[in-house]
Design a protein around this motif. Structure first.
Motif, PDB file in Angstrom:
ATOM      1  N   SER A 117       0.737  -1.116   0.337  1.00 34.87           N
ATOM      2  CA  SER A 117       0.204   0.201  -0.114  1.00 34.87           C
ATOM      3  C   SER A 117       1.507   1.426  -0.643  1.00 34.87           C
ATOM      4  O   SER A 117      -0.011   2.448  -0.247  1.00 34.87           O
ATOM      5  CB  SER A 117      -0.425   0.053   1.439  1.00 34.87           C
ATOM      6  OG  SER A 117      -1.687  -0.871   1.001  1.00 34.87           O
ATOM      7  N   PRO A 121       1.735   4.259  -4.347  1.00 37.17           N
ATOM      8  CA  PRO A 121       0.175   4.907  -4.556  1.00 37.17           C
ATOM      9  C   PRO A 121      -0.514   4.599  -5.434  1.00 37.17           C
ATOM     10  O   PRO A 121       0.388   3.997  -6.813  1.00 37.17           O
ATOM     11  CB  PRO A 121       0.332   5.909  -4.976  1.00 37.17           C
ATOM     12  CG  PRO A 121       1.434   6.696  -4.423  1.00 37.17           C
ATOM     13  CD  PRO A 121       2.342   5.709  -4.094  1.00 37.17           C
ATOM     14  N   SER A 149      -1.858  -0.909  -3.217  1.00 41.30           N
ATOM     15  CA  SER A 149      -3.312  -2.194  -2.918  1.00 41.30           C
ATOM     16  C   SER A 149      -3.680  -3.035  -4.050  1.00 41.30           C
ATOM     17  O   SER A 149      -4.224  -4.362  -3.498  1.00 41.30           O
ATOM     18  CB  SER A 149      -4.420  -1.086  -2.473  1.00 41.30           C
ATOM     19  OG  SER A 149      -4.082  -0.102  -2.007  1.00 41.30           O
ATOM     20  N   LYS A 154     -10.782  -0.258   1.295  1.00 42.67           N
ATOM     21  CA  LYS A 154      -9.964   0.223   0.910  1.00 42.67           C
ATOM     22  C   LYS A 154     -10.754   1.395   0.861  1.00 42.67           C
ATOM     23  O   LYS A 154     -10.286   2.262   0.710  1.00 42.67           O
ATOM     24  CB  LYS A 154      -9.626  -0.620  -0.624  1.00 42.67           C
ATOM     25  CG  LYS A 154      -8.485  -1.692  -0.640  1.00 42.67           C
ATOM     26  CD  LYS A 154      -7.265  -0.841   0.058  1.00 42.67           C
ATOM     27  CE  LYS A 154      -7.171   0.460  -0.018  1.00 42.67           C
ATOM     28  NZ  LYS A 154      -5.918   1.202  -0.156  1.00 42.67           N
ATOM     29  N   GLU A 195     -11.229   3.133   3.746  1.00 42.69           N
ATOM     30  CA  GLU A 195      -9.634   3.499   4.426  1.00 42.69           C
ATOM     31  C   GLU A 195      -9.564   4.650   3.217  1.00 42.69           C
ATOM     32  O   GLU A 195      -8.923   5.651   3.653  1.00 42.69           O
ATOM     33  CB  GLU A 195      -8.199   2.265   3.582  1.00 42.69           C
ATOM     34  CG  GLU A 195      -7.518   2.978   4.080  1.00 42.69           C
ATOM     35  CD  GLU A 195      -6.307   1.403   3.638  1.00 42.69           C
ATOM     36  OE1 GLU A 195      -5.515   1.823   3.230  1.00 42.69           O
ATOM     37  OE2 GLU A 195      -6.068   1.144   4.515  1.00 42.69           O
ATOM     38  N   ASP A 196      -9.586   4.581   2.071  1.00 42.53           N
ATOM     39  CA  ASP A 196      -9.445   5.539   1.101  1.00 42.53           C
ATOM     40  C   ASP A 196      -9.847   7.117   1.209  1.00 42.53           C
ATOM     41  O   ASP A 196     -10.069   8.260   1.304  1.00 42.53           O
ATOM     42  CB  ASP A 196      -9.452   5.462  -0.247  1.00 42.53           C
ATOM     43  CG  ASP A 196      -8.331   4.182  -0.645  1.00 42.53           C
ATOM     44  OD1 ASP A 196      -7.908   4.592  -0.233  1.00 42.53           O
ATOM     45  OD2 ASP A 196      -8.799   3.826  -1.719  1.00 42.53           O
ATOM     46  N   TYR A 255      -8.180   7.514   5.515  1.00 45.83           N
ATOM     47  CA  TYR A 255      -6.638   8.643   4.895  1.00 45.83           C
ATOM     48  C   TYR A 255      -6.301   9.791   4.770  1.00 45.83           C
ATOM     49  O   TYR A 255      -5.705  10.893   5.292  1.00 45.83           O
ATOM     50  CB  TYR A 255      -6.234   7.889   3.092  1.00 45.83           C
ATOM     51  CG  TYR A 255      -4.755   8.438   2.833  1.00 45.83           C
ATOM     52  CD1 TYR A 255      -3.374   8.307   3.128  1.00 45.83           C
ATOM     53  CD2 TYR A 255      -4.770   9.477   2.055  1.00 45.83           C
ATOM     54  CE1 TYR A 255      -2.961   8.518   2.814  1.00 45.83           C
ATOM     55  CE2 TYR A 255      -4.397  10.204   1.305  1.00 45.83           C
ATOM     56  CZ  TYR A 255      -2.787   9.413   1.617  1.00 45.83           C
ATOM     57  OH  TYR A 255      -1.657  10.081   1.663  1.00 45.83           O
ATOM     58  N   VAL A 286      -3.959  11.703   6.896  1.00 48.16           N
ATOM     59  CA  VAL A 286      -3.383  13.343   6.262  1.00 48.16           C
ATOM     60  C   VAL A 286      -3.245  14.686   7.055  1.00 48.16           C
ATOM     61  O   VAL A 286      -2.583  15.538   6.896  1.00 48.16           O
ATOM     62  CB  VAL A 286      -2.424  12.369   4.664  1.00 48.16           C
ATOM     63  CG1 VAL A 286      -2.409  13.235   4.036  1.00 48.16           C
ATOM     64  CG2 VAL A 286      -2.320  11.551   4.879  1.00 48.16           C
ATOM     65  N   SER A 343     -10.005  17.321   5.902  1.00 50.35           N
ATOM     66  CA  SER A 343     -10.030  16.360   5.243  1.00 50.35           C
ATOM     67  C   SER A 343     -10.413  16.006   3.517  1.00 50.35           C
ATOM     68  O   SER A 343      -9.918  15.454   2.831  1.00 50.35           O
ATOM     69  CB  SER A 343     -10.638  14.669   5.648  1.00 50.35           C
ATOM     70  OG  SER A 343     -10.776  14.785   7.512  1.00 50.35           O
TER      71      SER A 343
END
Length: 132
Positions: free
Chosen positions: A26, A29, A33, A63, A66-67, A71, A75, A83
């Motif tokens: 992962s 980029p 995944s 995913k 998460e994405d 994430y 970040v 976000s």
């Protein structure tokens, strides 16, 4: 960790190996995944093809969560960017410059966000003083 816990709960084979594989890949980029998913499906299909289908569904769900949720929040907190702006920076950077854009647009958006926020605060303070 999310993949490992989910795979253990669903009693899928090779949970630890596949989770570590997906976690390590992962880092790459976009394709990392997907490669982890393909390798995971390959390992599971040898044991039980039906569980491989379950793994694909679980992979897609995790995913997406998460994405789109985890994430950007992580970040965003580390660079001081909300976000939604992290998501916009990744999407816009990826569309314009590919992987390099994804990496460079987050700090770029962070700097622009901080500068614009300071400017807005200065103008609001100035306007507040004019009203009084």
């Amino acid at each position: 960790m999310l993949f490992f816990v989910t795979m253990m709960l669903l009693n899928l084979p090779y949970a630890l190996v596949i989770s570590i594989l997906i976690g390590c890949l992962s880092i790459i980029p976009v394709l990392g995944s997907a490669v982890g998913c393909i390798l995971g499906v390959f390992l599971i299909v040898m044991v039980n093809p039906i569980k491989a289908g379950i793994f694909i569904i679980i992979f897609l769900i995790i995913k997406q969560v998460e994405d789109n949720l985890i994430y950007p929040k992580i970040v965003g907190d580390s660079v001081g960017l909300p976000s939604i702006w992290v998501l916009v920076a990744i999407t816009l950077g990826g569309k314009i410059f590919g992987v390099a854009g994804m990496i460079t647009f987050i700090p770029l958006f962070s700097v622009v966000y901080v500068l614009l926020r300071k400017e807005v605060y200065v103008r609001l303070k100035k306007k507040s003083l004019e009203i009084e």
